[in-house]
Design a protein around this motif. Sequence first.
Motif, PDB file in Angstrom:
ATOM      1  N   GLU A   9      15.560   5.546   5.396  1.00 38.39           N
ATOM      2  CA  GLU A   9      14.472   4.513   5.307  1.00 38.39           C
ATOM      3  C   GLU A   9      14.908   3.543   4.396  1.00 38.39           C
ATOM      4  O   GLU A   9      14.682   2.301   4.533  1.00 38.39           O
ATOM      5  N   ARG A  12      17.241   1.191   6.596  1.00 38.64           N
ATOM      6  CA  ARG A  12      16.538   0.703   7.574  1.00 38.64           C
ATOM      7  C   ARG A  12      15.860  -0.532   6.877  1.00 38.64           C
ATOM      8  O   ARG A  12      15.805  -1.590   7.489  1.00 38.64           O
ATOM      9  N   THR A  13      15.332  -0.391   5.756  1.00 40.19           N
ATOM     10  CA  THR A  13      14.313  -1.622   5.071  1.00 40.19           C
ATOM     11  C   THR A  13      15.122  -2.293   4.191  1.00 40.19           C
ATOM     12  O   THR A  13      14.786  -3.385   3.678  1.00 40.19           O
ATOM     13  N   ARG A  39       9.435  -6.701   2.236  1.00 42.32           N
ATOM     14  CA  ARG A  39      10.388  -6.039   2.964  1.00 42.32           C
ATOM     15  C   ARG A  39       9.725  -4.784   3.710  1.00 42.32           C
ATOM     16  O   ARG A  39      10.559  -4.061   4.555  1.00 42.32           O
ATOM     17  N   PRO A  41       8.346  -2.706   6.467  1.00 41.33           N
ATOM     18  CA  PRO A  41       8.391  -2.703   8.096  1.00 41.33           C
ATOM     19  C   PRO A  41       6.999  -2.775   8.466  1.00 41.33           C
ATOM     20  O   PRO A  41       5.896  -2.150   7.892  1.00 41.33           O
ATOM     21  N   THR A  58       4.426   6.790   7.739  1.00 40.59           N
ATOM     22  CA  THR A  58       4.805   6.434   8.820  1.00 40.59           C
ATOM     23  C   THR A  58       4.630   7.620   9.882  1.00 40.59           C
ATOM     24  O   THR A  58       4.406   8.702   9.500  1.00 40.59           O
TER      25      THR A  58
END
Length: 410
Positions: A9, A12-13, A39, A41, A58
């Motif tokens: 994560e 990804r972020t 930032r 998501p 999530t």
Amino acid sequence: AIAAMQQRERERTGISSLKVGFNRVFGYYFEVSRANLDRVPPDYHRKQTLANGERFFTPELKSWEETVLRAGERIIALEASLFAAVRERVCEHLSAIHAVSARIATLDVFAALAEVARRRDYVRPEVGDGFALEIVAGRHPVVETMMPREQFIPNDLRLDQSGCVVILTGPNMAGKSTVLRQVGLITLLAQIGSFVPARSASVGVVDRIFTRVGASDNLVRGQSTFMVEMNETAAILNGASERSLVLLDEIGRGTSTWDGLSVATATTEHLHDQIGAKTIFATHYQELTRLADRLPGVVNFSVAVREEHDEIIFLRRLVPGGADRSYGVDVARLAGLPPAVVERAREILRELETGGGTSSPPPPRRPAQLALFAAPPHPVVERLRATDVNQLTPVQALVLLAELASGARA
């Protein structure tokens, strides 16, 4: 798995400070600082807002959380199932396990007794159906372990039909209570199959060992020291038999001298005449030694003391005959009483021994005043006459005393 998800994560972020956390209220979450909220998501769902950031979850994290929690529940269920299975298997062999445990416990006791007997030079006693109890060079199994072997003074003692009651006298700290306890412990050890701390011992089996040792009160039940003494003495006199061993220490010290001496004398006579039990009676009442002159089964022993240059040395050796003095003032000096108090006590003791009183002058007597009419009794006196003090608890006695003092001042 958690560390890998956290690293994935972050990549990804692009939020390097993102971290995965857990608490009992919200479960697992991603924590993002306030500076990086832009930032986050769109698949992050807000779970909790903090002062310095926010917490999100999530679908992937939620699914992983459910998997972990279900795994914990399955672990608990599996553990309970395995434990129940083991318990059932154990129950199938319960009688055998109990038998093995009992044998192991017995071996443990025998091994412990054998080890202490070897290490402390115990001997095998002769245990029989006879009445006599004879101990040669007996020692206290606990006290001797707290001092070098050569410092403990062993003692001989014999109780038989011709001398079943021993009156043991001697000063405080001389070792009377130690002798009582060691006789009781040697008898008990012999009857459980152990070797005993002595050079030799012949023990006639006893049905019970009765002890009246130490002084204490019972505030909860409102019982004084003397009442506790009498309760314990009554239990002994009502429960002892000819095959019992009775160990008495200082009966009657919780009341006045003459009352205490009377109770101690009557108790000794009853043990000698009616019960006939083997008895050792440690006492400071020198008058009890006179019982040996009229009761054939009473013998006197004392703990030897040597005097050197106004000093007393406790020899801790049993010798025939009664003690000639109690050495109470000398023991008080050894305990650290101020010299002036000790010297004053010696003066008073000399005056009492010569038949005089204390040297304090008597208070002046007021001249008697004859009254024409008899004065009515004071209410405080009347209340005292109507009060049965033997039925009062300590708390009730204090309340009554306060009321009487208030009435006397009125």
